[in-house]
Design a protein around this motif. Structure first.
Motif, PDB file in Angstrom:
ATOM      1  N   ARG A  89      51.531  25.308  -2.506  1.00 64.25           N
ATOM      2  CA  ARG A  89      52.051  24.043  -3.049  1.00 64.25           C
ATOM      3  C   ARG A  89      53.161  24.259  -4.065  1.00 64.25           C
ATOM      4  O   ARG A  89      53.891  23.335  -4.387  1.00 64.25           O
ATOM      5  CB  ARG A  89      50.920  23.251  -3.707  1.00 64.25           C
ATOM      6  N   GLN A  90      53.282  25.456  -4.608  1.00 61.79           N
ATOM      7  CA  GLN A  90      54.303  25.756  -5.599  1.00 61.79           C
ATOM      8  C   GLN A  90      55.644  25.919  -4.899  1.00 61.79           C
ATOM      9  O   GLN A  90      55.726  26.541  -3.853  1.00 61.79           O
ATOM     10  CB  GLN A  90      53.963  27.048  -6.367  1.00 61.79           C
ATOM     11  N   PRO A  91      56.725  25.370  -5.475  1.00 64.50           N
ATOM     12  CA  PRO A  91      58.026  25.563  -4.849  1.00 64.50           C
ATOM     13  C   PRO A  91      58.414  27.032  -4.889  1.00 64.50           C
ATOM     14  O   PRO A  91      58.231  27.688  -5.906  1.00 64.50           O
ATOM     15  CB  PRO A  91      58.982  24.710  -5.691  1.00 64.50           C
ATOM     16  N   SER A  92      58.907  27.513  -3.812  1.00 69.35           N
ATOM     17  CA  SER A  92      59.321  28.903  -3.728  1.00 69.35           C
ATOM     18  C   SER A  92      60.624  29.079  -4.480  1.00 69.35           C
ATOM     19  O   SER A  92      61.489  28.213  -4.474  1.00 69.35           O
ATOM     20  CB  SER A  92      59.520  29.281  -2.263  1.00 69.35           C
ATOM     21  N   GLN A  95      62.835  30.848  -3.556  1.00 69.53           N
ATOM     22  CA  GLN A  95      63.871  30.999  -2.544  1.00 69.53           C
ATOM     23  C   GLN A  95      64.148  29.700  -1.781  1.00 69.53           C
ATOM     24  O   GLN A  95      65.008  29.669  -0.935  1.00 69.53           O
ATOM     25  CB  GLN A  95      63.472  32.101  -1.572  1.00 69.53           C
ATOM     26  N   THR A  96      63.405  28.650  -2.072  1.00 68.38           N
ATOM     27  CA  THR A  96      63.642  27.376  -1.407  1.00 68.38           C
ATOM     28  C   THR A  96      64.934  26.783  -1.945  1.00 68.38           C
ATOM     29  O   THR A  96      65.028  26.481  -3.127  1.00 68.38           O
ATOM     30  CB  THR A  96      62.476  26.390  -1.656  1.00 68.38           C
ATOM     31  N   PRO A  97      65.947  26.655  -1.106  1.00 67.11           N
ATOM     32  CA  PRO A  97      67.218  26.130  -1.621  1.00 67.11           C
ATOM     33  C   PRO A  97      67.108  24.644  -1.973  1.00 67.11           C
ATOM     34  O   PRO A  97      66.469  23.881  -1.269  1.00 67.11           O
ATOM     35  CB  PRO A  97      68.190  26.349  -0.464  1.00 67.11           C
ATOM     36  N   VAL A  98      67.731  24.292  -3.062  1.00 62.00           N
ATOM     37  CA  VAL A  98      67.804  22.893  -3.467  1.00 62.00           C
ATOM     38  C   VAL A  98      68.989  22.301  -2.716  1.00 62.00           C
ATOM     39  O   VAL A  98      70.080  22.867  -2.732  1.00 62.00           O
ATOM     40  CB  VAL A  98      68.025  22.784  -4.992  1.00 62.00           C
TER      41      VAL A  98
END
Length: 160
Positions: free
Chosen positions: A24-27, A29-32
């Motif tokens: 559930r935590q944003p990675s 590496q997850t691009p905004v």
């Protein structure tokens, strides 16, 4: 055996909880997603304005800039679209080349997203003013020609 079974179950349950929380935590590496969407995202709803813009020098602004002036921020910032940080980071390979809709009206992701959901009234793009234009059309440009907002504003978009 019961005690061992209980320890294994506790360990598995703990691992499951940790995995679930971590998922559930944003990675990092997850691009905004960029707040900018580009002129192609505007053309379906604003076809007349897009067609009018496509015939202006704004739509070809980057091609008018010499390769040597595409590095740094002094010249390229007025020939591409994006935030100052985005323009500086992308350098000579901008995501949104040329002076697109959002260079004057501001980032449009919220506007596009709202239009998709049917709530476009709450996320209108910014109005352009003389100050918007004077960010680039000023005497700091080496090729500056006097700029008269009231004479030029009608040439950018046709009403429709």
């Amino acid at each position: 055996m019961s005690s061992l079974f209980r320890k294994v179950m506790v360990a598995l349950t703990g691992a499951l909880i940790i995995t679930s929380v971590a998922a559930r935590q944003p990675s990092a590496q997850t691009p905004v997603p960029s707040p900018y969407v580009g002129a192609d995202a505007c053309k379906d709803c604003h076809a007349v304005q897009f067609s009018s813009w496509a015939q202006t020098k704004h739509s070809k602004a980057l091609s008018k800039l010499q390769a040597a002036n595409r590095e740094g921020n002094a010249c390229i910032k007025c020939h591409v679209t994006g935030s100052p940080g985005m323009i500086a980071a992308e350098g000579a390979k901008p995501s949104f080349p040329n002076v697109q809709c959002e260079a004057c009206h501001g980032p449009a992701r919220a506007h596009v997203d709202a239009a998709i959901t049917g709530d476009s009234v709450t996320a209108k793009p910014g109005k352009t003013t003389e100050d918007t234009c004077l960010r680039c059309h000023n005497d700091t440009s080496p090729h500056y020609k006097p700029f008269y907002y009231s004479a030029m504003v009608g040439m950018v978009h046709k009403k429709g």
